[in-house]
Design a protein around this motif. Structure first.
Motif, PDB file in Angstrom:
ATOM      1  N   HIS A   1       0.766  -1.164  -0.036  1.00 39.82           N
ATOM      2  CA  HIS A   1       0.017  -0.049   0.062  1.00 39.82           C
ATOM      3  C   HIS A   1       0.751   1.238  -0.028  1.00 39.82           C
ATOM      4  O   HIS A   1       0.225   2.118   0.216  1.00 39.82           O
ATOM      5  CB  HIS A   1      -0.968  -0.017   1.188  1.00 39.82           C
ATOM      6  CG  HIS A   1      -0.320   0.113   2.420  1.00 39.82           C
ATOM      7  ND1 HIS A   1       0.444  -0.799   3.182  1.00 39.82           N
ATOM      8  CD2 HIS A   1       0.086   1.177   3.277  1.00 39.82           C
ATOM      9  CE1 HIS A   1       0.951  -0.588   4.227  1.00 39.82           C
ATOM     10  NE2 HIS A   1       0.631   0.803   4.194  1.00 39.82           N
TER      11      HIS A   1
ATOM     12  N   SER B   1       3.251   6.393  11.995  1.00 45.07           N
ATOM     13  CA  SER B   1       2.087   6.789  11.457  1.00 45.07           C
ATOM     14  C   SER B   1       1.338   7.653  12.435  1.00 45.07           C
ATOM     15  O   SER B   1       1.256   7.319  13.691  1.00 45.07           O
ATOM     16  CB  SER B   1       1.024   5.826  10.754  1.00 45.07           C
ATOM     17  OG  SER B   1       1.698   4.933   9.956  1.00 45.07           O
TER      18      SER B   1
ATOM     19  N   PRO C   1       2.631   4.323  -1.606  1.00 42.53           N
ATOM     20  CA  PRO C   1       2.658   4.899  -2.852  1.00 42.53           C
ATOM     21  C   PRO C   1       3.923   4.972  -3.476  1.00 42.53           C
ATOM     22  O   PRO C   1       5.079   5.133  -2.854  1.00 42.53           O
ATOM     23  CB  PRO C   1       2.277   6.287  -2.479  1.00 42.53           C
ATOM     24  CG  PRO C   1       1.660   6.332  -1.189  1.00 42.53           C
ATOM     25  CD  PRO C   1       2.102   5.294  -0.537  1.00 42.53           C
TER      26      PRO C   1
ATOM     27  N   ILE D   1      -5.161  21.558   4.301  1.00 41.28           N
ATOM     28  CA  ILE D   1      -4.446  20.411   3.944  1.00 41.28           C
ATOM     29  C   ILE D   1      -2.907  20.487   3.637  1.00 41.28           C
ATOM     30  O   ILE D   1      -2.135  19.839   3.911  1.00 41.28           O
ATOM     31  CB  ILE D   1      -5.233  19.671   2.530  1.00 41.28           C
ATOM     32  CG1 ILE D   1      -6.611  19.442   3.072  1.00 41.28           C
ATOM     33  CG2 ILE D   1      -4.487  18.269   2.382  1.00 41.28           C
ATOM     34  CD1 ILE D   1      -6.853  18.578   4.215  1.00 41.28           C
ATOM     35  N   ARG D   2      -2.604  21.636   2.712  1.00 37.27           N
ATOM     36  CA  ARG D   2      -1.452  21.897   2.681  1.00 37.27           C
ATOM     37  C   ARG D   2      -0.491  22.167   3.709  1.00 37.27           C
ATOM     38  O   ARG D   2       0.802  22.262   3.743  1.00 37.27           O
ATOM     39  CB  ARG D   2      -1.237  22.998   1.427  1.00 37.27           C
ATOM     40  CG  ARG D   2      -1.775  22.547   0.083  1.00 37.27           C
ATOM     41  CD  ARG D   2      -1.451  23.532  -0.999  1.00 37.27           C
ATOM     42  NE  ARG D   2      -2.056  24.935  -0.539  1.00 37.27           N
ATOM     43  CZ  ARG D   2      -3.220  25.542  -0.948  1.00 37.27           C
ATOM     44  NH1 ARG D   2      -3.778  24.727  -1.724  1.00 37.27           N
ATOM     45  NH2 ARG D   2      -3.330  26.655  -0.662  1.00 37.27           N
TER      46      ARG D   2
ATOM     47  N   GLU E   1       3.975   9.355   7.946  1.00 37.58           N
ATOM     48  CA  GLU E   1       2.763   9.606   7.414  1.00 37.58           C
ATOM     49  C   GLU E   1       1.865  10.156   8.324  1.00 37.58           C
ATOM     50  O   GLU E   1       1.806   9.972   9.542  1.00 37.58           O
ATOM     51  CB  GLU E   1       2.497   8.357   6.873  1.00 37.58           C
ATOM     52  CG  GLU E   1       1.799   7.304   7.766  1.00 37.58           C
ATOM     53  CD  GLU E   1       1.308   6.231   7.099  1.00 37.58           C
ATOM     54  OE1 GLU E   1       0.662   6.184   5.710  1.00 37.58           O
ATOM     55  OE2 GLU E   1       0.899   4.956   7.636  1.00 37.58           O
TER      56      GLU E   1
ATOM     57  N   ASN F   1       2.504  15.584   3.329  1.00 40.25           N
ATOM     58  CA  ASN F   1       2.275  14.072   3.257  1.00 40.25           C
ATOM     59  C   ASN F   1       1.035  13.741   4.289  1.00 40.25           C
ATOM     60  O   ASN F   1       0.852  12.688   4.505  1.00 40.25           O
ATOM     61  CB  ASN F   1       3.439  13.483   4.153  1.00 40.25           C
ATOM     62  CG  ASN F   1       4.696  13.556   3.304  1.00 40.25           C
ATOM     63  OD1 ASN F   1       4.515  13.677   1.838  1.00 40.25           O
ATOM     64  ND2 ASN F   1       6.024  13.827   3.719  1.00 40.25           N
ATOM     65  N   LEU F   2       0.226  14.850   4.239  1.00 36.69           N
ATOM     66  CA  LEU F   2      -1.179  14.571   5.239  1.00 36.69           C
ATOM     67  C   LEU F   2      -2.077  13.963   4.100  1.00 36.69           C
ATOM     68  O   LEU F   2      -2.101  14.275   2.855  1.00 36.69           O
ATOM     69  CB  LEU F   2      -1.719  15.944   5.463  1.00 36.69           C
ATOM     70  CG  LEU F   2      -3.399  15.666   6.045  1.00 36.69           C
ATOM     71  CD1 LEU F   2      -3.249  14.884   7.519  1.00 36.69           C
ATOM     72  CD2 LEU F   2      -3.679  17.026   6.582  1.00 36.69           C
ATOM     73  N   ARG F   3      -2.640  12.887   4.544  1.00 38.53           N
ATOM     74  CA  ARG F   3      -3.812  12.247   3.892  1.00 38.53           C
ATOM     75  C   ARG F   3      -5.041  12.164   4.598  1.00 38.53           C
ATOM     76  O   ARG F   3      -4.864  11.474   5.566  1.00 38.53           O
ATOM     77  CB  ARG F   3      -3.354  10.847   3.552  1.00 38.53           C
ATOM     78  CG  ARG F   3      -2.307  10.591   2.382  1.00 38.53           C
ATOM     79  CD  ARG F   3      -2.042   9.303   1.870  1.00 38.53           C
ATOM     80  NE  ARG F   3      -1.774   8.404   2.945  1.00 38.53           N
ATOM     81  CZ  ARG F   3      -2.073   7.162   3.016  1.00 38.53           C
ATOM     82  NH1 ARG F   3      -3.018   6.541   2.268  1.00 38.53           N
ATOM     83  NH2 ARG F   3      -1.557   6.321   3.960  1.00 38.53           N
ATOM     84  N   VAL F   4      -6.145  12.353   4.059  1.00 42.58           N
ATOM     85  CA  VAL F   4      -7.397  12.366   4.637  1.00 42.58           C
ATOM     86  C   VAL F   4      -8.134  10.966   4.151  1.00 42.58           C
ATOM     87  O   VAL F   4      -8.224  10.555   3.098  1.00 42.58           O
ATOM     88  CB  VAL F   4      -8.279  13.656   4.247  1.00 42.58           C
ATOM     89  CG1 VAL F   4      -9.521  13.535   4.967  1.00 42.58           C
ATOM     90  CG2 VAL F   4      -7.540  14.976   4.412  1.00 42.58           C
ATOM     91  N   VAL F   5      -8.185  10.214   5.289  1.00 46.30           N
ATOM     92  CA  VAL F   5      -9.026   8.993   5.171  1.00 46.30           C
ATOM     93  C   VAL F   5     -10.210   8.884   5.886  1.00 46.30           C
ATOM     94  O   VAL F   5     -10.556   9.694   6.604  1.00 46.30           O
ATOM     95  CB  VAL F   5      -8.047   7.919   5.724  1.00 46.30           C
ATOM     96  CG1 VAL F   5      -6.619   7.780   4.616  1.00 46.30           C
ATOM     97  CG2 VAL F   5      -7.726   8.089   7.095  1.00 46.30           C
TER      98      VAL F   5
ATOM     99  N   LEU G   1      -2.145  10.962   8.900  1.00 45.57           N
ATOM    100  CA  LEU G   1      -3.487  10.557   8.373  1.00 45.57           C
ATOM    101  C   LEU G   1      -4.690  11.335   9.292  1.00 45.57           C
ATOM    102  O   LEU G   1      -4.339  11.190  10.256  1.00 45.57           O
ATOM    103  CB  LEU G   1      -3.684   9.024   8.696  1.00 45.57           C
ATOM    104  CG  LEU G   1      -2.546   8.216   8.033  1.00 45.57           C
ATOM    105  CD1 LEU G   1      -2.850   6.653   8.388  1.00 45.57           C
ATOM    106  CD2 LEU G   1      -2.614   8.098   6.691  1.00 45.57           C
TER     107      LEU G   1
END
Length: 90
Positions: free
Chosen positions: A17, A28, A19, A81-82, A63, A86-90, A65
């Protein structure tokens, strides 16, 4: 084989998983935000949290999340978000 030499346990770098182009994170950080109340409408606390995390310096891949419902995720401002690479919204 894992870094510790145990052939029965896959290495973290073997995870599918991850990227392309990114190292497997050593850490994490999962954020659960509750900003659905009027007092949190400006997202000030979340913004401060993301900026503080962005200011941290670590030598390992990390990472970030943000656990959020799809409806709320669509409403998050792009600049928020910026604020944290490396922020991911899940």
């Amino acid at each position: 084989m894992s870094a510790g030499g145990n052939p029965s346990r896959p290495s973290r770098r073997d995870a599918e998983h991850v990227p392309a182009g990114l190292d497997q994170p050593s850490v994490s950080v999962v954020l659960a935000a509750d900003h659905d109340t009027a007092s949190h409408a400006e997202l000030t606390d979340l913004r401060r949290c993301l900026e503080a995390l962005a200011a941290q310096r670590v030598d390992e891949p990390v990472e970030f999340l943000l656990a959020e419902t799809p409806e709320r995720a669509r409403k998050l401002p792009d600049e928020l978000i910026r604020a944290l690479p490396n922020l991911r919204v899940v």
